[in-house]
Motif scaffolding. Sequence first.
Motif, short mmCIF file in Angstrom:
data_model
loop_
_atom_site.label_atom_id
_atom_site.label_comp_id
_atom_site.label_asym_id
_atom_site.label_seq_id
_atom_site.Cartn_x
_atom_site.Cartn_y
_atom_site.Cartn_z
N ARG A 99 0.85 -1.19 0.00
CA ARG A 99 0.00 0.00 0.00
C ARG A 99 0.89 1.24 0.00
N LEU A 100 1.96 1.20 0.81
CA LEU A 100 2.99 2.24 0.73
C LEU A 100 3.85 1.86 -0.48
N ASN A 101 3.56 2.47 -1.60
CA ASN A 101 4.13 1.97 -2.86
C ASN A 101 5.29 2.79 -3.41
N THR A 128 0.60 12.17 2.73
CA THR A 128 1.50 12.09 3.88
C THR A 128 2.79 11.37 3.49
N VAL A 129 3.90 11.87 4.02
CA VAL A 129 5.19 11.19 3.83
C VAL A 129 5.58 10.55 5.16
N LEU A 130 5.79 9.25 5.14
CA LEU A 130 6.26 8.53 6.32
C LEU A 130 7.78 8.72 6.40
N ASP A 131 8.26 9.22 7.52
CA ASP A 131 9.67 9.57 7.68
C ASP A 131 10.33 8.50 8.57
N LEU A 132 11.22 7.69 7.98
CA LEU A 132 11.80 6.56 8.72
C LEU A 132 13.32 6.67 8.78
N PRO A 133 13.83 7.62 9.56
CA PRO A 133 15.30 7.79 9.61
C PRO A 133 15.97 6.59 10.28
N HIS B 103 5.83 3.39 12.71
CA HIS B 103 4.80 4.44 12.65
C HIS B 103 3.47 3.76 12.80
N LEU B 104 3.06 3.55 14.04
CA LEU B 104 1.81 2.84 14.28
C LEU B 104 0.62 3.75 13.99
N PRO B 105 -0.48 3.25 13.50
CA PRO B 105 -0.72 1.82 13.28
C PRO B 105 -0.29 1.33 11.89
N GLU B 106 -0.02 2.24 10.95
CA GLU B 106 0.14 1.76 9.58
C GLU B 106 1.49 1.08 9.33
N TRP B 107 2.47 1.33 10.19
CA TRP B 107 3.79 0.76 9.92
C TRP B 107 4.38 0.19 11.22
N PRO B 108 4.20 -1.12 11.45
CA PRO B 108 4.64 -1.72 12.72
C PRO B 108 6.09 -2.20 12.70
N HIS B 141 6.45 -10.03 9.54
CA HIS B 141 7.42 -9.53 8.56
C HIS B 141 6.78 -9.50 7.18
N ARG B 142 7.42 -8.76 6.28
CA ARG B 142 6.95 -8.68 4.90
C ARG B 142 8.14 -8.51 3.98
N VAL B 143 7.94 -8.84 2.72
CA VAL B 143 8.95 -8.55 1.71
C VAL B 143 8.32 -7.56 0.73
N LEU B 144 8.95 -6.43 0.55
CA LEU B 144 8.46 -5.45 -0.42
C LEU B 144 9.40 -5.49 -1.62
N TYR B 145 8.93 -6.11 -2.70
CA TYR B 145 9.76 -6.14 -3.91
C TYR B 145 9.65 -4.81 -4.64
N SER B 146 10.75 -4.44 -5.27
CA SER B 146 10.66 -3.24 -6.09
C SER B 146 10.09 -3.65 -7.44
N THR B 147 9.16 -2.86 -7.92
CA THR B 147 8.58 -3.15 -9.23
C THR B 147 9.20 -2.23 -10.28
#
Lengths: 149, 159
Positions: A99-101, A128-133, B103-108, B141-147
């Motif tokens: 979803r975060l593409n 929104t930009v998610l900032d993950l330093p 970044h909860l909740p969308e990014w655990p 966990h997840r794998v995010l492949y680059s497209t």
Amino acid sequence: MTDFERRLLNEFQRDLPLTPRPFAAIAEKLDCEESTVIETLERLTADGTVSRVGAVFKPGGVGESTLAAMAVPPERLEEIAELINGFDEVNHNYEREHRLNLWFVLCAPDRARIDKAIAEIEARTGLTVLDLPMIEDYHLDLGFPIQWD
Amino acid sequence: MSIDALDRAIIKATQEGLPLVARPYDAVAEQVGTSAAEVMARMRSMLEDGIIRRIGCVPNHYALGYKANGMTVWDVPDSRVDAIGGKMGALDFVSHCYHRPRHLPEWPYNLFAMVHARNHETVDARVEEMAASLGEDDHGHRVLYSTRILKKTGLRIGG
């Protein structure tokens, strides 16, 4: 790829000697001429097999950086990717399956410039930009062993 | 870990690679207006400080057939992240491994490891091994492949 080229690629990803004639030192180890090492590296660089011969810098080692992610509607991806790529602070930008593409790296001499770029991207896209330093770097970069087919 | 103007000039002059000539440090020295001995001393010192991670041949893995790059992301206990990160970062198929904020909740996820292989099947197999070795510490966990690669430039400084 010849055995010689494979050895050149796998055994010399680190510890290129900091001596006046580093390629002569490699040649001595591989039992060949210095000019053969230089010519082979030139050819492998020209054909894209080797990105470069030189230093690999620590990411964020000079200045500040962050990894940023956005959830972009598919129909706006091209437009937003182009907008983001226009920032000098952005040096990698990947589309990924999530979803975060949209995932991109921002680098700048200081954190204030990164904050400014993020704020501008948010203002111009309405997203929104998610900032993950980086908090900690665990990778000890010793090169990457290539397994040949 | 601080660098001065000469260090920056040396980084700028070498970030696209050393010149492929018999005496590359002399060539860099001439470009930045110092001696080859000074260039080598500065590079050695940046290597010791970790600003330079290594000096050598940088193969283009993509050109060599390592076309699958999976960004693996892990939700592990904060109290264990350093121990787990240290182990993951040492795996030879992992090229980057970082602790980053959730970044909860969308990014655990709080741990990132970039896994490289020739194809997705091999990346998936590596991820399975990594998950198995985490056991109960793997809270997801997840794998995010680059497209698509939309932009890729090397490190640049200055400006």
